[in-house]
Write a protein that holds these residues in place. Structure first.
Motif: not given
Length: 709
Positions: A126-130, A160-165, A167-181, A520-523
């Motif tokens: 829900x946070x920056x779903x793109x 995590x990155x945007x789906x429409x860029x 995989x060049x030299x760099x792609x905009x992204x955010x860092x995410x943390x999720x529970x390993x459980x 398909x995307x994600x972890x």
């Protein structure tokens, strides 16, 4: 603490729900203080391990009159009892006294079929779903320092990155943390500090505060907005254990590279190493080397090891070994091409060797720069070659090297007449993907975990025979799957990144289908279907991971033990990009049900008729959510009526109540029902337990009384 999960009975195999309670079981512990390595918790504070005059219990010390019921948890001994005796209440008889759990419960997984199943997936937010595609190596690490036997699961952290860029030299992204459980979200970084979503992450207690810092490639805001890339604006960015911005440093070449964290000077703070550049814990550049940076043309991934055994860590790249002040050691640079590296002892002398993958070849150098094996061409290598792994793949006591090329994955046997142990066809246009290794059955032969553009695969170490294959699209950069105990259940899991950002086609179809809803995307986290993988550490903190570079709690050692000579739980390590067994004692849970904890409740009649059963964990380690509980008409294995699943984590000595709704019954189907815990309705379970004799309980069948007319 309570949870609800019920199963509605409207025929045979029915929908899920239930109810959780802890009864008289202990509340979930907070683990106590985080003690340094070699210390234990005693009377609520840290003390030297040798001061324990009672019973050592993981990170705790049990005093006289206490029993170790789970690692790190002592409990007052109950009354004396004989084996099999009824202790009453919520206790069981363990080693002559009444306790809530059996700290000596063990289960050694049998060797057999290799059958991973999906434990959980993260696919959206829900946070920056793109930002939903993942194209780099995830890391697994605790967010804060905890005792080694804490039940708190580590975080899985990824860019995590945007789906429409693409995989060049760099792609905009955010860092995410999720529970390993369970993959539930913990935090997401602010896009105002964008990350280069193609760069790797290094994680650890960088400043000695007890809190984990995450370092990755930064992306200039202008580049994130789609304007031309300015290399002078490239660099690193660091975030804290809550995802808050800490610092950034500009002017460093990153591309698809990955930093590492190590303590180069033996102080309270560690340092970040990117290629041949050292950055301190606050983002200031300490020094920069002028020769090799540890890259195979697509970004630096160096490592740190004291290869000359002078007592000070060295920075190891493909053609240069630097001291901890970024000055080349004698004999370096050695005139060879730079490349991606790994370190291990192949010759049996005191010094390690350096494996280098460069320009579709693999070679081995001694600590002074002399090439002692190779270069050998990578079959189907294309122009590149991924970061090497080192392990004993075939169980002969000698090391082998695993390398991915553009069209193959190959395991090499150095110094053999035929240096190729085996090779398998793959598909990877980037030609620089990495791999990881782990001995899932603890039989002395490491399996390979590798992902190309189309599949996640696990290969048999001696033969290369595929043991597992699952479709998994990736445009591919330097990423590799990682192996760690992400949920702290005492078993290894595999963590895989997934993305559909490039127009690639696989045998199973295109990465980007016409129907974008099936992209398909994600972890994805895999665990063994029947819980037959051995344990491992709850940490994999960077691309150039080796066991001795980080503590289980995310701490960075002041003085790192040589990974090629160190032992871990009785096993010599001498490997690279490999994890090791976590618990040599094979501690396990023990799921149990009792007659007094199962009953049919008619108090809600005629609207509701319910069967409730309390599921206990009498073992030594926790059980994660999702354990199947089967309801049979008649004895176990008879007609299956429904299957419920536990809703939450069950700690040692704790319980959860599962509820079946029988309201649809007009007449009882049999004289008795049987509830079997860890049973999916076919007699199969998903938990490796130390005792299955206490998994079933019989319950007399009842229906709602007939109402008077």
């Amino acid at each position: 603490m309570s949870r609800i999960s019920r199963v509605m009975l409207g025929g045979l195999m029915l929908a899920l729900a239930g109810c959780t309670s802890r009864g008289g079981a202990p509340a979930e512990p907070d683990g106590g203080p985080a003690c340094p390595t070699g210390q234990i918790v005693r009377a609520g504070s840290c003390a030297a391990a040798q001061t324990c005059d009672g019973t050592a219990c993981g990170s705790a010390c049990c005093a006289a009159g206490e029993a170790c019921v789970a690692p790190g948890r002592c409990e007052a001994r109950g009354s004396a009892c004989a084996a099999g005796a009824d202790c009453g209440g919520d206790l069981i008889c363990v080693a002559g006294s009444c306790q809530t759990a059996n700290g000596a419960c063990t289960f050694r997984p049998p060797k057999g079929a290799f059958t991973p199943r999906v434990a959980w997936q993260w696919t959206s937010s829900f946070i920056h779903p793109e930002y939903s595609d993942v194209l780099t190596t995830p890391v697994v690490v605790p967010l804060v320092r905890t005792p080694p036997d804490s039940v708190v699961a580590p975080a899985v952290v990824f860019n995590a990155i945007l789906p429409d860029r693409g995989a060049g030299s760099e792609v905009p992204g955010v860092m995410r943390a999720v529970s390993g459980r369970d993959g539930s979200e913990l935090w997401t970084t602010d896009p105002a500090h964008p990350v280069n979503g193609l760069a790797g992450i290094a994680a650890g207690d960088l400043d000695g505060s007890g809190h984990t810092t995450f370092v990755t490639g930064r992306l200039p805001l202008a580049s994130a907005a789609g304007t031309a890339r300015d290399p002078a604006e490239d660099g690193l960015v660091a975030f804290g254990d809550e995802g808050t911005f800490r610092w950034e440093v500009k002017g460093l070449y990153v591309y698809w590279g990955a930093p590492s964290i190590a303590n180069l000077y033996g102080g309270d703070e560690a340092q970040v190493i990117l290629g041949a550049t050292v950055i301190d814990a606050h983002g200031a550049i300490v020094c920069q080397g002028a020769s090799g940076i540890g890259e195979n043309f697509l970004g630096p991934i160096s490592t740190v090891a004291d290869v000359d055994l002078d007592g000070s860590p060295d920075i190891v790249t493909g053609n240069t070994v630097y001291d901890n002040h970024c000055q080349p050691e004698p004999g370096w640079p050695n005139g060879q091409p730079d490349g991606l590296v790994a370190v291990g002892d192949f010759t049996g002398d005191a010094h390690p060797e350096i494996v280098v993958v460069s320009a579709a070849t693999v070679r081995m150098q001694d600590w002074q720069g002399k090439v002692i094996w190779g270069p050998v061409a990578i079959p189907g290598g294309g122009a590149g070659g991924g970061a090497p792994t080192i392990a004993d793949f075939d169980g002969d006591g000698q090391l082998e090297i695993g390398v991915a090329g553009r069209f193959s994955y190959t395991v090499f046997k150095p110094f053999a007449a035929d240096p190729v142990l085996w090779t398998r066809t793959t598909q990877d246009d980037s030609a620089v993907t990495g791999s990881s290794v782990f001995d899932f059955e603890h039989d002395g032969r490491a399996e390979v975990v590798y992902g190309d553009e189309c599949y996640t695969r696990v290969y048999d170490g001696p033969t290369g025979q595929p043991l597992f294959e699952a479709p998994n699209p990736s445009c591919t950069v330097h990423e590799l799957p990682v192996i760690a105990d992400v949920d702290k259940d005492g078993r290894a899991e595999i963590v895989v990144a997934t993305n559909s950002v490039c127009k690639k086609t696989c045998p199973w179809g295109p990465h980007i289908p016409d129907d974008l809803t099936t992209r398909r995307h994600g972890i994805t986290v895999y665990k063994e279907l029947r819980d037959h993988w051995v344990s491992t550490r709850p940490v994999w903190n960077q691309h150039a991971y080796h066991v001795t570079n980080v503590g289980d709690d995310g701490s960075i050692p002041r003085s790192e033990a040589p990974n090629w000579t160190a032992s871990w739980n009785g096993d010599r390590l001498n490997d690279f990009r490999a994890n090791t067994i976590g618990d040599p004692d094979y501690r396990a849970p023990d799921l149990a049900v009792r007659e007094q904890d199962a009953a049919i409740d008619i108090s809600g009649c005629p609207a509701h008729l319910r069967l409730t059963v309390k599921v206990w964990n009498r073992g030594a380690v926790l059980v994660t959510a999702g354990v199947p509980v089967a309801l049979y008409a008649g004895p176990a294995g008879g007609q299956p009526l429904a299957v419920a699943h536990t809703a939450g984590t069950i700690l040692p000595g704790a319980s959860e109540t599962v509820t079946f709704d029988l309201s649809s019954w007009q007449s009882a189907p049999t004289a008795a029902l049987t509830v079997v815990v860890d049973d999916d309705g076919s007699g199969q379970g998903v938990v490796g337990e130390c005792d299955r004799a206490n998994d079933a309980v019989s319950v007399p069948a009842r229906i709602c009384p007939t109402q008077p007319r």
